[in-house]
Design a protein around this motif. Structure first.
Motif, PDB file in Angstrom:
ATOM      1  N   UNK A  64     -45.628  37.373  30.534  1.00  0.00           N
ATOM      2  CA  UNK A  64     -46.404  36.524  31.443  1.00  0.00           C
ATOM      3  C   UNK A  64     -46.973  37.477  32.490  1.00  0.00           C
ATOM      4  N   UNK A  65     -48.250  37.814  32.354  1.00  0.00           N
ATOM      5  CA  UNK A  65     -48.829  38.909  33.149  1.00  0.00           C
ATOM      6  C   UNK A  65     -48.958  38.535  34.623  1.00  0.00           C
ATOM      7  N   UNK A  66     -48.913  39.555  35.461  1.00  0.00           N
ATOM      8  CA  UNK A  66     -49.173  39.323  36.889  1.00  0.00           C
ATOM      9  C   UNK A  66     -50.675  39.470  37.142  1.00  0.00           C
ATOM     10  N   UNK A  67     -51.385  40.107  36.206  1.00  0.00           N
ATOM     11  CA  UNK A  67     -52.831  40.296  36.372  1.00  0.00           C
ATOM     12  C   UNK A  67     -53.600  39.228  35.586  1.00  0.00           C
ATOM     13  N   UNK A  68     -54.837  38.999  36.006  1.00  0.00           N
ATOM     14  CA  UNK A  68     -55.667  37.972  35.365  1.00  0.00           C
ATOM     15  C   UNK A  68     -56.650  38.611  34.376  1.00  0.00           C
ATOM     16  N   UNK A  69     -57.224  37.766  33.516  1.00  0.00           N
ATOM     17  CA  UNK A  69     -58.299  38.157  32.591  1.00  0.00           C
ATOM     18  C   UNK A  69     -57.963  39.485  31.887  1.00  0.00           C
ATOM     19  N   UNK A  70     -58.969  40.377  31.726  1.00  0.00           N
ATOM     20  CA  UNK A  70     -58.737  41.615  30.973  1.00  0.00           C
ATOM     21  C   UNK A  70     -57.663  42.485  31.617  1.00  0.00           C
ATOM     22  N   UNK A  71     -57.413  42.289  32.912  1.00  0.00           N
ATOM     23  CA  UNK A  71     -56.359  43.049  33.601  1.00  0.00           C
ATOM     24  C   UNK A  71     -55.006  42.798  32.945  1.00  0.00           C
ATOM     25  N   UNK A  72     -54.797  41.580  32.436  1.00  0.00           N
ATOM     26  CA  UNK A  72     -53.527  41.251  31.786  1.00  0.00           C
ATOM     27  C   UNK A  72     -53.363  42.051  30.493  1.00  0.00           C
ATOM     28  N   UNK A  73     -54.482  42.320  29.807  1.00  0.00           N
ATOM     29  CA  UNK A  73     -54.407  43.094  28.554  1.00  0.00           C
ATOM     30  C   UNK A  73     -54.057  44.547  28.877  1.00  0.00           C
ATOM     31  N   UNK A  74     -54.672  45.079  29.953  1.00  0.00           N
ATOM     32  CA  UNK A  74     -54.309  46.441  30.382  1.00  0.00           C
ATOM     33  C   UNK A  74     -52.830  46.480  30.739  1.00  0.00           C
ATOM     34  N   UNK A  75     -52.365  45.439  31.450  1.00  0.00           N
ATOM     35  CA  UNK A  75     -50.951  45.394  31.850  1.00  0.00           C
ATOM     36  C   UNK A  75     -50.046  45.403  30.613  1.00  0.00           C
ATOM     37  N   UNK A  76     -50.424  44.632  29.585  1.00  0.00           N
ATOM     38  CA  UNK A  76     -49.611  44.592  28.362  1.00  0.00           C
ATOM     39  C   UNK A  76     -49.605  45.961  27.678  1.00  0.00           C
ATOM     40  N   UNK A  77     -50.776  46.611  27.639  1.00  0.00           N
ATOM     41  CA  UNK A  77     -50.836  47.925  26.971  1.00  0.00           C
ATOM     42  C   UNK A  77     -49.978  48.946  27.724  1.00  0.00           C
ATOM     43  N   UNK A  78     -49.863  48.764  29.053  1.00  0.00           N
ATOM     44  CA  UNK A  78     -49.067  49.712  29.844  1.00  0.00           C
ATOM     45  C   UNK A  78     -47.575  49.405  29.790  1.00  0.00           C
ATOM     46  N   UNK A  79     -47.201  48.115  29.652  1.00  0.00           N
ATOM     47  CA  UNK A  79     -45.769  47.800  29.818  1.00  0.00           C
ATOM     48  C   UNK A  79     -45.040  47.470  28.523  1.00  0.00           C
ATOM     49  N   UNK A  80     -45.733  47.000  27.489  1.00  0.00           N
ATOM     50  CA  UNK A  80     -45.019  46.673  26.247  1.00  0.00           C
ATOM     51  C   UNK A  80     -44.914  47.926  25.374  1.00  0.00           C
ATOM     52  N   UNK A 101     -52.343  35.509  30.337  1.00  0.00           N
ATOM     53  CA  UNK A 101     -52.985  35.968  31.577  1.00  0.00           C
ATOM     54  C   UNK A 101     -52.442  35.181  32.783  1.00  0.00           C
ATOM     55  N   UNK A 102     -52.506  35.799  33.982  1.00  0.00           N
ATOM     56  CA  UNK A 102     -51.985  35.113  35.181  1.00  0.00           C
ATOM     57  C   UNK A 102     -52.797  33.856  35.488  1.00  0.00           C
ATOM     58  N   UNK A 103     -54.061  33.823  35.028  1.00  0.00           N
ATOM     59  CA  UNK A 103     -54.921  32.654  35.264  1.00  0.00           C
ATOM     60  C   UNK A 103     -54.826  31.629  34.119  1.00  0.00           C
ATOM     61  N   UNK A 104     -53.682  31.575  33.436  1.00  0.00           N
ATOM     62  CA  UNK A 104     -53.549  30.646  32.295  1.00  0.00           C
ATOM     63  C   UNK A 104     -53.720  29.199  32.741  1.00  0.00           C
ATOM     64  N   UNK A 105     -54.199  28.361  31.813  1.00  0.00           N
ATOM     65  CA  UNK A 105     -54.406  26.936  32.099  1.00  0.00           C
ATOM     66  C   UNK A 105     -53.079  26.185  32.094  1.00  0.00           C
ATOM     67  N   UNK A 106     -53.048  25.055  32.826  1.00  0.00           N
ATOM     68  CA  UNK A 106     -51.783  24.301  32.946  1.00  0.00           C
ATOM     69  C   UNK A 106     -51.125  24.002  31.599  1.00  0.00           C
ATOM     70  N   UNK A 107     -51.930  23.656  30.559  1.00  0.00           N
ATOM     71  CA  UNK A 107     -51.285  23.272  29.292  1.00  0.00           C
ATOM     72  C   UNK A 107     -50.555  24.457  28.656  1.00  0.00           C
TER      73      UNK A 107
END
Ligand code: GLC
Ligand code: MG
Length: 247
Positions: free
Chosen positions: A228-244, A207-213
């Motif tokens: 490495x998503x441009x969207x945060x939280x569940x938005x990143x999962x939608x992004x993955x479903x659309x682009x991968x 997710x775009x809001x990933x922690x530093x570690x």
């Protein structure tokens, strides 16, 4: 029939942005007959279920709780998984060894389980001290002849798990159980305890809001199966479903 196994962390990955979660839930409901859903979290089962109720999360096929130290498939334990966990796991000896270690204190009793021993530090370690700290823990285990998976998250939380547990182990076990190829699995996460499932061979999304570690881990490994998503939280999962190339 399952065409995709979706293994997702909860806090700060699936959960964190209610609008994005609502949008993802609509997509997943439409795909529900083709997708097996696994919630893979550091929380205990009770606390994960509470979060499900609070946030209106869909019912998953699998609950992987305690950082992948406990796995239920459609509400049932899986004997082969439970058998594997017992191999090479000596919780009491580990606890005796680590309880003397500087700065480490046990997390609350609710966070402990037969296959998860969890500590926390009094304060967050600076980024440059994280890897040496983990190395030191591994060295002590090695010298004592103990085997365990060592997972360090958010610069303060230390989990010790059986060698065959962990979030990556959950993804691999369910992939085999469902007879899927690695490229039919998508893992989603934001923090250190997610790295074992984000380094492939499955598809991953950070997710775009990933922690530093997790970002430093990504900088070192840059797996080519990880978005490495441009969207945060569940938005990143939608992004993955659309682009991968998934479904
Ligand atoms: C969750 C668990 C905690 C664990 C942490 C990192 O917060 O409740 O026990 O240490 O995840 O894995
Ligand atoms: Mg998380």
């Amino acid at each position: 029939m399952t065409d995709l196994l979706l293994v997702t962390d909860l806090d700060h990955t699936l959960v964190g942005d209610p609008l994005a979660l609502g949008e993802l839930n609509v997509k997943l409901k439409a795909l529900r007959h083709r997708v097996s859903l696994c919630y893979c979290t550091g929380r205990s089962l009770g606390s994960a279920r509470e979060l499900q109720r609070e946030q209106g999360l869909l019912d998953p096929d699998a609950w992987a709780t305690g950082v992948g130290s406990s796995l239920l498939w459609r509400g049932e334990a899986i004997p082969a998984w439970d058998r594997a966990l017992r191999q090479g796991w000596e919780r009491q000896r580990l606890q005796r060894l680590l309880s003397g270690m500087n700065g480490l204190r046990l997390q609350d009793a609710a966070e402990q389980s037969p296959y998860k021993l969890s500590y926390e530090l009094g304060e967050m370690l600076p980024p440059e001290a994280c890897a040496p700290f983990v190395e030191d823990v591994r060295r002590r285990l090695n010298e004592a002849g103990l085997t365990a998976r060592v997972v360090f998250s958010s610069a303060v939380q230390l989990d010790l798990l059986p060698p065959s547990a962990g979030k990556g182990a959950v993804a691999g076990f369910l992939q085999t159980m469902l007879g899927l190829r690695p490229d039919q699995v998508l893992c989603c996460g934001d923090s250190g305890n997610d790295s074992s499932m984000l380094g492939g061979p499955w598809w991953g999304v950070m997710v775009a809001n990933a922690r530093p570690e997790l970002i430093s881990w990504w900088e070192q490994h840059r797996p080519n199966t990880l978005l490495r998503a441009t969207r945060s939280y569940a938005g990143a999962i939608s992004e993955a479903l659309e682009t991968l190339p998934l479904l």
